[in-house]
Design an enzyme around this catalytic site. Structure first.
Site, PDB file in Angstrom:
ATOM      1  CB  SER A   1     -28.030  14.854   2.346  1.00 14.91           C
ATOM      2  OG  SER A   1     -28.446  13.640   1.784  1.00 14.91           O
TER       3      SER A   1
ATOM      4  CG  HIS B   1     -24.863  18.110   4.043  1.00 14.87           C
ATOM      5  ND1 HIS B   1     -26.032  18.819   3.963  1.00 14.87           N
ATOM      6  CD2 HIS B   1     -24.882  17.242   2.998  1.00 14.87           C
ATOM      7  CE1 HIS B   1     -26.728  18.397   2.923  1.00 14.87           C
ATOM      8  NE2 HIS B   1     -26.049  17.447   2.322  1.00 14.87           N
TER       9      HIS B   1
ATOM     10  CD  GLU C   1     -26.475  22.253   5.599  1.00  7.13           C
ATOM     11  OE1 GLU C   1     -27.370  23.056   5.358  1.00  7.13           O
ATOM     12  OE2 GLU C   1     -26.658  21.027   5.634  1.00  7.13           O
TER      13      GLU C   1
ATOM     14  CG  ASN D   1     -31.431  19.353   1.754  1.00  7.47           C
ATOM     15  OD1 ASN D   1     -31.405  20.021   0.708  1.00  7.47           O
ATOM     16  ND2 ASN D   1     -30.681  18.291   1.930  1.00  7.47           N
TER      17      ASN D   1
HETATM   18  P1  NAI Z   1     -22.642   7.454  -4.922  1.00  9.88           P
HETATM   19  O1  NAI Z   1     -23.555   6.321  -5.122  1.00  9.88           O
HETATM   20  O2  NAI Z   1     -22.182   8.268  -6.092  1.00  9.88           O
HETATM   21  O3  NAI Z   1     -21.310   6.911  -4.200  1.00  9.88           O
HETATM   22  C1  NAI Z   1     -21.309   6.084  -3.066  1.00  9.88           C
HETATM   23  C2  NAI Z   1     -20.059   5.224  -3.074  1.00  9.88           C
HETATM   24  O4  NAI Z   1     -19.973   4.556  -1.829  1.00  9.88           O
HETATM   25  C3  NAI Z   1     -20.072   4.144  -4.152  1.00  9.88           C
HETATM   26  O5  NAI Z   1     -18.859   4.185  -4.862  1.00  9.88           O
HETATM   27  C4  NAI Z   1     -20.222   2.835  -3.370  1.00  9.88           C
HETATM   28  O6  NAI Z   1     -19.540   1.767  -3.976  1.00  9.88           O
HETATM   29  C5  NAI Z   1     -19.609   3.203  -2.054  1.00  9.88           C
HETATM   30  N1  NAI Z   1     -20.095   2.430  -0.912  1.00  9.88           N
HETATM   31  C6  NAI Z   1     -21.376   2.099  -0.638  1.00  9.88           C
HETATM   32  N2  NAI Z   1     -21.434   1.420   0.526  1.00  9.88           N
HETATM   33  C7  NAI Z   1     -20.151   1.315   0.982  1.00  9.88           C
HETATM   34  C8  NAI Z   1     -19.567   0.731   2.143  1.00  9.88           C
HETATM   35  N3  NAI Z   1     -20.294   0.118   3.061  1.00  9.88           N
HETATM   36  N4  NAI Z   1     -18.239   0.849   2.303  1.00  9.88           N
HETATM   37  C9  NAI Z   1     -17.488   1.468   1.374  1.00  9.88           C
HETATM   38  N5  NAI Z   1     -17.990   2.032   0.265  1.00  9.88           N
HETATM   39  C10 NAI Z   1     -19.306   1.957   0.071  1.00  9.88           C
HETATM   40  O7  NAI Z   1     -23.301   8.354  -3.799  1.00  9.88           O
HETATM   41  P2  NAI Z   1     -23.097   9.924  -3.531  1.00  9.88           P
HETATM   42  O8  NAI Z   1     -24.069  10.681  -4.331  1.00  9.88           O
HETATM   43  O9  NAI Z   1     -21.663  10.253  -3.644  1.00  9.88           O
HETATM   44  O10 NAI Z   1     -23.569  10.039  -2.002  1.00  9.88           O
HETATM   45  C11 NAI Z   1     -22.768   9.600  -0.929  1.00  9.88           C
HETATM   46  C12 NAI Z   1     -23.272  10.217   0.375  1.00  9.88           C
HETATM   47  O11 NAI Z   1     -23.309  11.629   0.269  1.00  9.88           O
HETATM   48  C13 NAI Z   1     -24.686   9.788   0.779  1.00  9.88           C
HETATM   49  O12 NAI Z   1     -24.734   9.728   2.188  1.00  9.88           O
HETATM   50  C14 NAI Z   1     -25.540  10.930   0.273  1.00  9.88           C
HETATM   51  O13 NAI Z   1     -26.734  11.073   0.969  1.00  9.88           O
HETATM   52  C15 NAI Z   1     -24.606  12.099   0.557  1.00  9.88           C
HETATM   53  N6  NAI Z   1     -24.865  13.309  -0.243  1.00  9.88           N
HETATM   54  C16 NAI Z   1     -25.142  13.217  -1.592  1.00  9.88           C
HETATM   55  C17 NAI Z   1     -25.379  14.362  -2.336  1.00  9.88           C
HETATM   56  C18 NAI Z   1     -25.671  14.284  -3.797  1.00  9.88           C
HETATM   57  O14 NAI Z   1     -26.201  15.256  -4.348  1.00  9.88           O
HETATM   58  N7  NAI Z   1     -25.366  13.190  -4.474  1.00  9.88           N
HETATM   59  C19 NAI Z   1     -25.342  15.702  -1.708  1.00  9.88           C
HETATM   60  C20 NAI Z   1     -24.966  15.687  -0.324  1.00  9.88           C
HETATM   61  C21 NAI Z   1     -24.770  14.525   0.381  1.00  9.88           C
END
Ligand code: NAI
Length: 505
Positions: A120, A141, A153, A191
C-alpha cells in the site's frame, strides 16, 4: 467460465491474503496459500470456511458452492508456486523483505508467470529493482476488508510490461471487483486523494475554528460524508492514519498540501488512538461514542431587519430563503443602523469582507453558501471577533426557524465546508495534472475506496469549478499558504468553465 488465472499463489495468509484468496476462489481459481508461519494458511482456511458458512446461512451461496470454494484453497509450501501463472504477495510491508521474496519467486515460477505486490505504500519500481525481469511485476492493491471493498488499484512500475497490467485488470473484473489504473506514485490513487479530508479538518481544529464534533457534524450534514473526519480517524486509529499522512507528505518532499498536523502526532505519542484505546477525538463506552448533545438554537423575541451584501454568493437564493424564514429584508444600498448584516464569501473570512465592504463588523455575520441550502441538512454561520452576541443569537434563531440545524463557528477563510471541499478537489486535480490516473478512475477509486458521497472531481463539478477556484484564490490571500495554491489543471478548467471530468482528447 474459468478466470484468466486458473491457479494462483498468494504469499502471506494474513488479513489481506485471506481476503484475496476468498474472492479468487469464489471466482473459480485454485489458490495455493503460502506463509512463513506454517499455521497461518491452515488458520486462514478455517476462517474462510466460517465465512462461507455464513454466506450459506444467509442464502447467498449453496452448500455445494461453499464446499467447492473450500476445496480450491490449498495450503502449500513455497516450492509449489511452480505451476502458478500469477503469484500475489501480501506479506509484511518491508521493502527488503518483499524484494527478497520476489527474487526467490522469480527463480521458481515459469517464464510467463506474473508477479504482483499488494503493497500500500512502497514503490513498485523500487521493489522491482531487485528482479532480473521487473517487466513481470505490477502493483495489485486491494483494500481491507477485501470482499467488501470493491476497488483494486493496478500499478505499473517504470519497467512493467503493460500486458501484465491488462491481465490483472481482466482478473480483477473476473473476481467481481472494479479495477483502476494508477501510476507508481506515493499513495497511488486512494491514499493520495484521501489526504485532503483529514489534514484540512485537523487544520481547522488547530486554528480553533470549531471543535472536533462540530467539524464532523458540518461535513456530514453539508457535504454528505458518512463519517466526519474525526469519527473516521477514531475508527481507523491514529497508529494507522498518522503514519500514512507522514509517509505521503515526506515521499512528496514536504509538499504543503499534504502537511500532517501536530494534533495527531501528539495523540499518537500519548496513545490516544481512537476506538481501539477507548479514547480518541471522542470517548467510547461499550463501543459507543460519547458526544455532547447539541444545544437548541436560542429563542429571540424580536428579530432585527436583515440586509444582504450585494456580493454574497448565491444571493438570490439567500434572499428567497430569508423570505421563506419570514425575515424582514432591507433593500437599501447599505444596511440601516439596526440591521443584521449578512455576507456569504467564498474563501474570504468575514472580517476581511466587513472591512472591504465598509460594514459594521459588530453586526456582520457570514453564511457558507458554497453548497445550495436545499442540498444541505445544516447551515453554518461565522462570526468575526467584533460580532455582538445579540446579533449572533438573532442570526442563529432566524436560520433555525424552519427546524434546520445551525452551527456557529469562528471566523476563518472558507468556513469548514469550503476549505475541506476545495482542498479535496484541488488535490484530485493535481493528481490529474500529474497523470497519476484518469479523471474517471480517480472518482471511481475514491467513491469505492473511501465511500465519499461523490468523487472529488464530481464534487467540484457539482458546486462549480469556478467557485472552488475562487475559494482557493481567496484562501491563498487570507493564509498566504502554498497549500491552497490551485493546481494548474483546476485553474484551466475553472477558468473556461468546463467539467472537471472532461478528459482531454
Ligand atoms: P498481516 O500481518 O495480517 O499478514 C501478513 C502475513 O504475511 C502474516 O501471516 C505473516 O506471517 C506473513 N509473512 C510475513 N513475512 C513473510 C515472508 N517473508 N514470507 C511469507 N510470509 C510472510 O498483514 P496484512 O494486513 O494482510 O498486510 C499484508 C500486505 O498488504 C502489506 O504489504 C500491507 O501493507 C498490505 N495492505 C494491507 C492493508 C490493510 O488494511 N491491512 C490494505 C492494503 C494493503
Amino acid at each position: 467460465m474459468k478466470p484468466v488465472f486458473a491457479t494462483i499463489a498468494i504469499i502471506g495468509a494474513g488479513a489481506m491474503g485471506r481476503g484475496i484468496a476468498q474472492i479468487a476462489a469464489q471466482a473459480g481459481s485454485v489458490v495455493r496459500l503460502i506463509d512463513n508461519n506454517p499455521q497461518a494458511p491452515l488458520q486462514a482456511k478455517d476462517l474462510l470456511a466460517e465465512q462461507w458458512g455464513k454466506l450459506v446461512d444467509k442464502g447467498k451461496m449453496d452448500a455445494s458452492q461453499a464446499q467447492a470454494c473450500q476445496d480450491r484453497i490449498r495450503p502449500a509450501q513455497i516450492a509449489e508456486v511452480t505451476g502458478c501463472t500469477l503469484v500475489i504477495e501480501a506479506i509484511v510491508e518491508k521493502l527488503e523483505v518483499k524484494q527478497a521474496l520476489l527474487a526467490q519467486l522469480e527463480d521458481l515460477v515459469g517464464e510467463t508467470a506474473i508477479l504482483a505486490s499488494n503493497t500500500s505504500s512502497l514503490s513498485i519500481t523500487h521493489i522491482g529493482a531487485a528482479l532480473k525481469r521487473p517487466q513481470r511485476l505490477a502493483g495489485f492493491h486491494f483494500f481491507n476488508p477485501v470482499p467488501l471493498m470493491k476497488v483494486v488499484e493496478v500499478i505499473c512500475g517504470l519497467k512493467t510490461d503493460p500486458a501484465v497490467a491488462q491481465a490483472l485488470i481482466q482478473f480483477t473484473r473476473e473476481i467481481g471487483h472494479t479495477p483502476v489504473q494508477a501510476a507508481d506514485t506515493p499513495g497511488f490513487i486512494v491514499n493520495h486523494a484521501g489526504r485532503g479530508y483529514n489534514t484540512e479538518a485537523l487544520r481547522l481544529a488547530s486554528e480553533g475554528v470549531a471543535d472536533f464534533q462540530t467539524i464532523d457534524r458540518v461535513l456530514r450534514d453539508q457535504v454528505g460524508f458518512r463519517l466526519g473526519p474525526f469519527e473516521l480517524m477514531d475508527l481507523t486509529g491514529l497508529d494507522v492514519s498518522h503514519p500514512v499522512m507522514e509517509s505521503v507528505y515526506h515521499q512528496y518532499y514536504q509538499e504543503a498540501r499534504y502537511r500532517p498536523s501536530v494534533i495527531t502526532a501528539q495523540r499518537l505519542a500519548g496513545g490516544v488512538l481512537g476506538r481501539k484505546t477507548g479514547q480518541g477525538f471522542y470517548r467510547y463506552f461499550d463501543g459507543k461514542a460519547e458526544g455532547a448533545v447539541e444545544p437548541p438554537a436560542p429563542v429571540v423575541a424580536q428579530l432585527p431587519p436583515v440586509w444582504v451584501s450585494p456580493r454574497a454568493a448565491r444571493r438570490a437564493e439567500l434572499l428567497q430563503l430569508l423570505k421563506d424564514l419570514g425575515a424582514q429584508i432591507e433593500t437599501g444600498v447599505s444596511p440601516s443602523g439596526q440591521a443584521l448584516t449578512l455576507v456569504a464569501p467564498l474563501g474570504f473570512d468575514v472580517t476581511t469582507v466587513a472591512v472591504v465592504e465598509r460594514l459594521d463588523p459588530a453586526r456582520t455575520i457570514g453564511i457558507d453558501l458554497l453548497i445550495e441550502d436545499a442540498a444541505t441538512r445544516r447551515r453554518v454561520l461565522a462570526t468575526n471577533p467584533a460580532t455582538r452576541s445579540d446579533m449572533r443569537e438573532a442570526a442563529q434563531a432566524l436560520f433555525a426557524r424552519d427546524g434546520k440545524a445551525v452551527s456557529v463557528i469562528r471566523d476563518s477563510g472558507g468556513f469548514i465546508t469550503q476549505r475541506v471541499v476545495a482542498t479535496i478537489v484541488n488535490i484530485a486535480s493535481d493528481m490529474c495534472q500529474q497523470g497519476i490516473c484518469t479523471p474517471t478512475d480517480l472518482d471511481t477509486a475514491v467513491t469505492l475506496g473511501l465511500g465519499y458521497p461523490l468523487g472529488p472531481l464530481a464534487m467540484g463539478d457539482r458546486w462549480g469549478p469556478a467557485n472552488v477556484l475562487e475559494v482557493l484564490f481567496n484562501l491563498q490571500t487570507v493564509y498566504g499558504d502554498p497549500r491552497y495554491r490551485p493546481s494548474p489543471w483546476l485553474r484551466r478548467r475553472g477558468a473556461i468553465g468546463i467539467s472537471l471530468r472532461h478528459e482531454e482528447a
